[in-house]
Design an enzyme around this catalytic site. Structure first.
Site, PDB file in Angstrom:
ATOM      1  N   CYS A 115       0.820  -1.225   0.000  1.00  0.00           N
ATOM      2  CA  CYS A 115       0.000   0.000   0.000  1.00  0.00           C
ATOM      3  C   CYS A 115       0.851   1.272   0.000  1.00  0.00           C
ATOM      4  O   CYS A 115       0.392   2.328  -0.437  1.00  0.00           O
ATOM      5  CB  CYS A 115      -0.910   0.021   1.220  1.00  0.00           C
ATOM      6  SG  CYS A 115      -1.971  -1.413   1.277  1.00  0.00           S
ATOM      7  N   HIS A 263      -3.886   7.090   1.268  1.00  0.00           N
ATOM      8  CA  HIS A 263      -4.075   5.781   0.636  1.00  0.00           C
ATOM      9  C   HIS A 263      -5.482   5.318   0.983  1.00  0.00           C
ATOM     10  O   HIS A 263      -5.899   5.402   2.142  1.00  0.00           O
ATOM     11  CB  HIS A 263      -3.018   4.805   1.142  1.00  0.00           C
ATOM     12  CG  HIS A 263      -3.424   3.377   0.989  1.00  0.00           C
ATOM     13  ND1 HIS A 263      -3.813   2.861  -0.224  1.00  0.00           N
ATOM     14  CD2 HIS A 263      -3.522   2.357   1.884  1.00  0.00           C
ATOM     15  CE1 HIS A 263      -4.141   1.586  -0.058  1.00  0.00           C
ATOM     16  NE2 HIS A 263      -3.973   1.260   1.210  1.00  0.00           N
ATOM     17  N   ASN A 293     -10.019  -0.704  -2.175  1.00  0.00           N
ATOM     18  CA  ASN A 293      -8.607  -0.478  -1.850  1.00  0.00           C
ATOM     19  C   ASN A 293      -7.769  -1.092  -2.974  1.00  0.00           C
ATOM     20  O   ASN A 293      -7.775  -2.302  -3.153  1.00  0.00           O
ATOM     21  CB  ASN A 293      -8.324  -1.140  -0.493  1.00  0.00           C
ATOM     22  CG  ASN A 293      -6.872  -1.039  -0.059  1.00  0.00           C
ATOM     23  OD1 ASN A 293      -5.980  -0.792  -0.868  1.00  0.00           O
ATOM     24  ND2 ASN A 293      -6.638  -1.264   1.225  1.00  0.00           N
TER      25      ASN A 293
HETATM   26  O1  UT7 Z   1      -4.517  -1.185   2.779  1.00  0.00           O
HETATM   27  C1  UT7 Z   1      -3.697  -1.743   3.767  1.00  0.00           C
HETATM   28  C2  UT7 Z   1      -4.113  -1.369   5.101  1.00  0.00           C
HETATM   29  N1  UT7 Z   1      -5.351  -2.011   5.433  1.00  0.00           N
HETATM   30  C3  UT7 Z   1      -6.145  -1.475   6.324  1.00  0.00           C
HETATM   31  O2  UT7 Z   1      -5.860  -0.420   6.810  1.00  0.00           O
HETATM   32  C4  UT7 Z   1      -7.378  -2.241   6.744  1.00  0.00           C
HETATM   33  C5  UT7 Z   1      -7.587  -2.095   8.198  1.00  0.00           C
HETATM   34  N2  UT7 Z   1      -8.674  -2.883   8.756  1.00  0.00           N
HETATM   35  C6  UT7 Z   1      -9.968  -2.733   8.384  1.00  0.00           C
HETATM   36  O3  UT7 Z   1     -10.261  -1.943   7.512  1.00  0.00           O
HETATM   37  C7  UT7 Z   1     -11.034  -3.491   9.140  1.00  0.00           C
HETATM   38  O4  UT7 Z   1     -10.452  -4.172  10.214  1.00  0.00           O
HETATM   39  C8  UT7 Z   1     -11.824  -4.511   8.251  1.00  0.00           C
HETATM   40  C9  UT7 Z   1     -12.731  -3.733   7.317  1.00  0.00           C
HETATM   41  C10 UT7 Z   1     -10.870  -5.365   7.477  1.00  0.00           C
HETATM   42  C11 UT7 Z   1     -12.694  -5.414   9.115  1.00  0.00           C
HETATM   43  O5  UT7 Z   1     -13.563  -4.650   9.917  1.00  0.00           O
HETATM   44  P1  UT7 Z   1     -13.669  -4.957  11.480  1.00  0.00           P
HETATM   45  O6  UT7 Z   1     -14.626  -3.989  12.004  1.00  0.00           O
HETATM   46  O7  UT7 Z   1     -12.286  -4.934  12.052  1.00  0.00           O
HETATM   47  O8  UT7 Z   1     -14.303  -6.404  11.507  1.00  0.00           O
HETATM   48  P2  UT7 Z   1     -13.732  -7.756  12.140  1.00  0.00           P
HETATM   49  O9  UT7 Z   1     -12.652  -8.306  11.295  1.00  0.00           O
HETATM   50  O10 UT7 Z   1     -13.449  -7.544  13.589  1.00  0.00           O
HETATM   51  O11 UT7 Z   1     -14.984  -8.699  12.024  1.00  0.00           O
HETATM   52  C12 UT7 Z   1     -16.220  -8.433  12.743  1.00  0.00           C
HETATM   53  C13 UT7 Z   1     -17.246  -9.471  12.384  1.00  0.00           C
HETATM   54  C14 UT7 Z   1     -16.742 -10.903  12.508  1.00  0.00           C
HETATM   55  O12 UT7 Z   1     -17.835 -11.711  12.952  1.00  0.00           O
HETATM   56  P3  UT7 Z   1     -17.950 -12.120  14.499  1.00  0.00           P
HETATM   57  O13 UT7 Z   1     -16.697 -12.873  14.819  1.00  0.00           O
HETATM   58  O14 UT7 Z   1     -18.068 -10.840  15.252  1.00  0.00           O
HETATM   59  O15 UT7 Z   1     -19.197 -12.944  14.518  1.00  0.00           O
HETATM   60  C15 UT7 Z   1     -16.401 -11.276  11.089  1.00  0.00           C
HETATM   61  O16 UT7 Z   1     -16.489 -12.676  10.853  1.00  0.00           O
HETATM   62  O17 UT7 Z   1     -17.644  -9.324  11.022  1.00  0.00           O
HETATM   63  C16 UT7 Z   1     -17.468 -10.567  10.317  1.00  0.00           C
HETATM   64  N3  UT7 Z   1     -17.079 -10.262   8.950  1.00  0.00           N
HETATM   65  C17 UT7 Z   1     -17.971 -10.035   7.961  1.00  0.00           C
HETATM   66  N4  UT7 Z   1     -19.319 -10.041   7.938  1.00  0.00           N
HETATM   67  C18 UT7 Z   1     -19.922  -9.753   6.766  1.00  0.00           C
HETATM   68  C19 UT7 Z   1     -15.828 -10.132   8.450  1.00  0.00           C
HETATM   69  N5  UT7 Z   1     -15.891  -9.824   7.142  1.00  0.00           N
HETATM   70  C20 UT7 Z   1     -17.201  -9.766   6.818  1.00  0.00           C
HETATM   71  C21 UT7 Z   1     -17.897  -9.463   5.622  1.00  0.00           C
HETATM   72  N6  UT7 Z   1     -19.246  -9.479   5.646  1.00  0.00           N
HETATM   73  N7  UT7 Z   1     -17.255  -9.178   4.467  1.00  0.00           N
END
Ligand code: UT7
Length: 336
Positions: A115, A263, A293
């Site tokens: 990135c 970014h 992204n």
């Molecule tokens: O470009 C390089 C740098 N990258 C970044 O800066 C990305 C940084 N991180 C993020 O943007 C976020 O952490 C994400 C968008 C990747 C994820 O969001 P989050 O709020 O951190 O969600 P999470 O991974 O903690 O997941 C929360 C819940 C989980 O379910 P449970 O365990 O709470 O039941 C996941 O399984 O959401 C679930 N989940 C989804 N649900 C529906 C994860 N992905 C999805 C999805 N659709 N696509």
């Protein structure tokens, strides 16, 4: 010492729009979750039968940037290509661009800082121009993520975020030291390499014969892995630090920023930074809603789009900032 100045910008996005609703037919996800957590509404993925590749998309963006720069392609004396998704293991796409554009045998460098790749590439270009080594440099960021994503529910935490596309910039020597790229700032923290990674072994760690023998279709190491929350927490800290580092270096303040182009990692990260620095909506450019992204391509695509929309004017103070896998992060301060 000279400065370097961007004189041409271009972008290429594949035609195929993939909406959040489209993704919900492939995996257990939904529009509300994706928009709430990331701000993304749709992204571009190359068509299944498309001939687009990372290099070819970079070439298309470069053609536009060169045309807009007003210089002849034969006056380009160096090429830098940033990507994490090259067409081949080796050689990298820089030489593919040199060949496809029919540019004489100038040097071609491949940057692989994910990135932060475009920010790293701009820094290299700027310093080659500053020292007088080269006069006109073509810098490209291009990514083709869609073919490498796990499009099942198993991969939903990563695959809903990433999109395909390319952006390019032509830099030239600027004799006026108060114009163009004022400074660049680069960092890394390899301790966290495994938090955002594609683990598949390369020949630096395994015998290729063993890799082929194992050839397990369920091998998840060929898909990107991200510890989302950990990456998010580090991103907001490093974005803030490296933006401030750039401002302090130039004796500037947050209020001097005309346009921050972060970014496009996650709209929530950009909004966090905007709120922290008390920036107005028109001081921060985001287009992740449309393109997702695109890692190394996200800044040049956003920069090109902001310029095309007339949002960047002569004399404006621009700050570019990136954070991503490595971890690596960086910023570029520009007087347009
Ligand atoms: O470009 C390089 C740098 N990258 C970044 O800066 C990305 C940084 N991180 C993020 O943007 C976020 O952490 C994400 C968008 C990747 C994820 O969001 P989050 O709020 O951190 O969600 P999470 O991974 O903690 O997941 C929360 C819940 C989980 O379910 P449970 O365990 O709470 O039941 C996941 O399984 O959401 C679930 N989940 C989804 N649900 C529906 C994860 N992905 C999805 C999805 N659709 N696509």
């Amino acid at each position: 010492m000279y400065n370097s100045r961007i004189i041409g910008l271009g972008k290429y996005l594949p035609d195929r729009i993939v909406t959040n609703a489209d993704l919900s037919t492939m995996m257990d996800t939904n529009d509300a979750w994706i928009q709430e957590r990331t701000g993304i509404q749709e992204r571009r993925w190359v068509k299944e039968d498309s001939s687009d590749t990372t290099a070819s998309m970079g070439v298309e963006a470069a053609k536009i940037a060169i045309e807009r720069s007003g210089i002849n392609k034969d006056d380009i004396d160096f090429i830098i290509f940033a990507t994490l998704s090259p067409d081949m293991y080796f050689p990298g796409p820089g030489v593919q661009v040199q060949h496809a554009l029919g540019i004489k045998t100038v040097g071609a460098l491949d940057v692989r800082n994910q990135c932060s790749g475009f920010v790293y590439a701009l820094s290299v270009a700027d310093n080659f121009i500053k020292t007088g080594m080269y006069k006109n440099i073509l810098v490209i960021g291009s990514e083709l993520h869609s073919k490498g994503l796990d499009r099942t529910t198993r991969g939903r935490g990563v695959s809903v975020i990433f999109g395909d596309g390319a952006g390019a910039a032509v830099l030239t020597r600027e004799e006026n030291n108060s114009k163009g790229i004022l400074s660049t700032h680069l960092h890394s923290e390899g301790e966290h390499a495994k938090e955002l990674v594609l683990l598949a072994p390369g020949m630096g760690t395994r015998w290729v014969n063993d890799i082929l023998k194992d050839n397990d279709p369920n091998d998840e190491s060929y898909f990107p892995y991200m510890n989302g929350q950990f990456v998010f927490k580090n991103a907001v800290v490093r974005f803030s630090e490296v933006i401030m580092e750039g401002l302090v270096k130039n004796g500037l303040e947050v209020s001097d920023i005309d346009m921050l182009i972060p970014h496009q990692a996650n709209l929530r990260i950009a909004q966090f930074i905007q709120k922290k620095f008390k920036l107005k909506d028109q001081q921060v450019f985001n287009n992740i809603q449309k393109y997702g992204n695109t890692t190394a391509a996200s800044i040049p695509i956003a920069l090109t789009e902001a310029w095309e929309e007339g949002k960047i004017k002569t004399g404006d103070l621009l700050v570019l900032a990136a954070f991503g896998s490595g971890f690596t992060w960086g910023s570029v301060v520009i007087r347009w």
